[in-house]
Design an enzyme around this catalytic site. Sequence first.
Site, PDB file in Angstrom:
ATOM      1  N   TRP A  77       0.867  -1.177   0.000  1.00  0.00           N
ATOM      2  CA  TRP A  77       0.000   0.000   0.000  1.00  0.00           C
ATOM      3  C   TRP A  77       0.906   1.229   0.000  1.00  0.00           C
ATOM      4  O   TRP A  77       1.801   1.355   0.836  1.00  0.00           O
ATOM      5  CB  TRP A  77      -0.873  -0.036   1.251  1.00  0.00           C
ATOM      6  CG  TRP A  77      -1.799   1.118   1.436  1.00  0.00           C
ATOM      7  CD1 TRP A  77      -2.607   1.695   0.513  1.00  0.00           C
ATOM      8  CD2 TRP A  77      -2.024   1.825   2.669  1.00  0.00           C
ATOM      9  NE1 TRP A  77      -3.327   2.715   1.080  1.00  0.00           N
ATOM     10  CE2 TRP A  77      -2.988   2.823   2.405  1.00  0.00           C
ATOM     11  CE3 TRP A  77      -1.511   1.712   3.954  1.00  0.00           C
ATOM     12  CZ2 TRP A  77      -3.454   3.698   3.375  1.00  0.00           C
ATOM     13  CZ3 TRP A  77      -1.971   2.579   4.923  1.00  0.00           C
ATOM     14  CH2 TRP A  77      -2.919   3.559   4.634  1.00  0.00           C
ATOM     15  N   ASP A 117       0.077  -5.305   9.658  1.00  0.00           N
ATOM     16  CA  ASP A 117      -1.004  -4.393   9.291  1.00  0.00           C
ATOM     17  C   ASP A 117      -2.186  -5.271   8.881  1.00  0.00           C
ATOM     18  O   ASP A 117      -2.139  -5.955   7.857  1.00  0.00           O
ATOM     19  CB  ASP A 117      -0.576  -3.487   8.131  1.00  0.00           C
ATOM     20  CG  ASP A 117      -1.613  -2.405   7.844  1.00  0.00           C
ATOM     21  OD1 ASP A 117      -2.668  -2.396   8.500  1.00  0.00           O
ATOM     22  OD2 ASP A 117      -1.360  -1.565   6.954  1.00  0.00           O
ATOM     23  N   LYS A 135     -12.944  -1.475   6.493  1.00  0.00           N
ATOM     24  CA  LYS A 135     -13.466  -2.430   5.530  1.00  0.00           C
ATOM     25  C   LYS A 135     -14.457  -3.406   6.160  1.00  0.00           C
ATOM     26  O   LYS A 135     -15.562  -3.595   5.665  1.00  0.00           O
ATOM     27  CB  LYS A 135     -12.303  -3.218   4.892  1.00  0.00           C
ATOM     28  CG  LYS A 135     -11.247  -2.356   4.212  1.00  0.00           C
ATOM     29  CD  LYS A 135     -11.811  -1.539   3.084  1.00  0.00           C
ATOM     30  CE  LYS A 135     -10.724  -0.839   2.286  1.00  0.00           C
ATOM     31  NZ  LYS A 135      -9.927   0.112   3.069  1.00  0.00           N
TER      32      LYS A 135
END
Length: 441
Positions: free
Chosen positions: A171, A252, A288
Amino acid sequence: MAMMARTIRNSASRRTMMMSRPIFGLRSMSSWWKNVEPAPKDPILGVTEAFLADPSPDKVNVGVVSLSLSLDLTDGAYRDDNGKPVVLDCVREAERRIAGTSFMEYLPMGGSVKMVEETLKLAYGDNSEFIKDKRIAAVQSLSGTGACRLFADFQTRFNPGSQIYIPVPTWSNHHNIWRDAQVPQKTYHYYHPETKGLDFKGLMDDVKNAPEGSFFLLHACAHNPTGVDPTEEQWREISQLFKAKNHFAFFDMAYQGFASGDPARDAKSIRIFLEDGHHIGISQSYAKNMGLYGQRVGCLSVLCENEKQAVTVKSQLQQLARPMYSNPPLHGAQIVSTILGDPELKSLWLKEVKIMADRIIGMRTTLRESLEKLGSPLSWEHVTKQIGMFCYSGLTPEQVDRLTSEYHIYMTRNGRISMAGVTTGNVGYLANAIHEVTKSS
């Protein structure tokens, strides 16, 4: 009269001198920002702008899912099979229960104690010995981004001179976060372009060759942007090598539950490292898996040697948060703690998060089958082997350009498809267009 005339002339003379005299304050102020250059435009933002400007009724945006420029365009957001935003029923019910029941006072610097407690159970397990022994230093964060940034600042303050190993690719904001925290970055192999899968040998070689006691950033599940995850056996090998090298793993975990539909399964990498005796750090986010994108609610946790050390580490994490934002926001934390703290609402959430994951998994299967039925000469097995919101399609920049110019299909030029943008209504059109631009490959 003469005296009045002299007064008028003197006043005029003074005004002329003042107008002709350099105004040093204004000149100085105007030069303060003259060296500021425009920030580079986010490539994903550019894709969205082009999509919105395209008048074609057939246009499809699978680069990002947000249809409003006011939303976060770096990750995309889940959409239902009609391409519409979703608010989970468990979230609506939690909001109904919360409404009018509390004041709007500040949370402590460490955030909602109840929310943090429930969040730790998701990552470490309901019956975790580390939770029982109070060995985890944890604070509420501004979603996953905030958790990563807090840890990066913690790293540079208490391990000055250390560096962070980041996978290629990752990311893009990971690089920004550790850069702005002034932590030097190294990279390690992760994605294999030819197989469109994991470069396990390259990864293990880089872990082995890194200096002992290095920091590594790991994606717990649904790797962003590739959708490529190690197998359980590969995670075990990675964990053993980390232990041999005394490396620190920072996970993460932005997609727990959203990847496979099972939060426990998606936390398997973390549980393996815990079983092997690692002291780890974890970033968690509810953007999410609960659809709380705009609420910015997450958690940073660090597993410590004992309760005393955990108290000390937490105090320092709070000290780092104080000048950044002082206190985390209240509403999102109330939603999360209400859902996870109520068996009925938690059961509903688990059902709904599986529905979201299953829809994306189903779209992967349909896209692959559609390409195969069209007689594509290429293998599309990677579409279904990858997992999570994103698919690294293997399309070249030139093929992506053709998709945009000829078929009004928008994605980033690295070929990353946001699977949440694929629906039963557009998957056939998407498959046909991909087939047309790749059949001569």
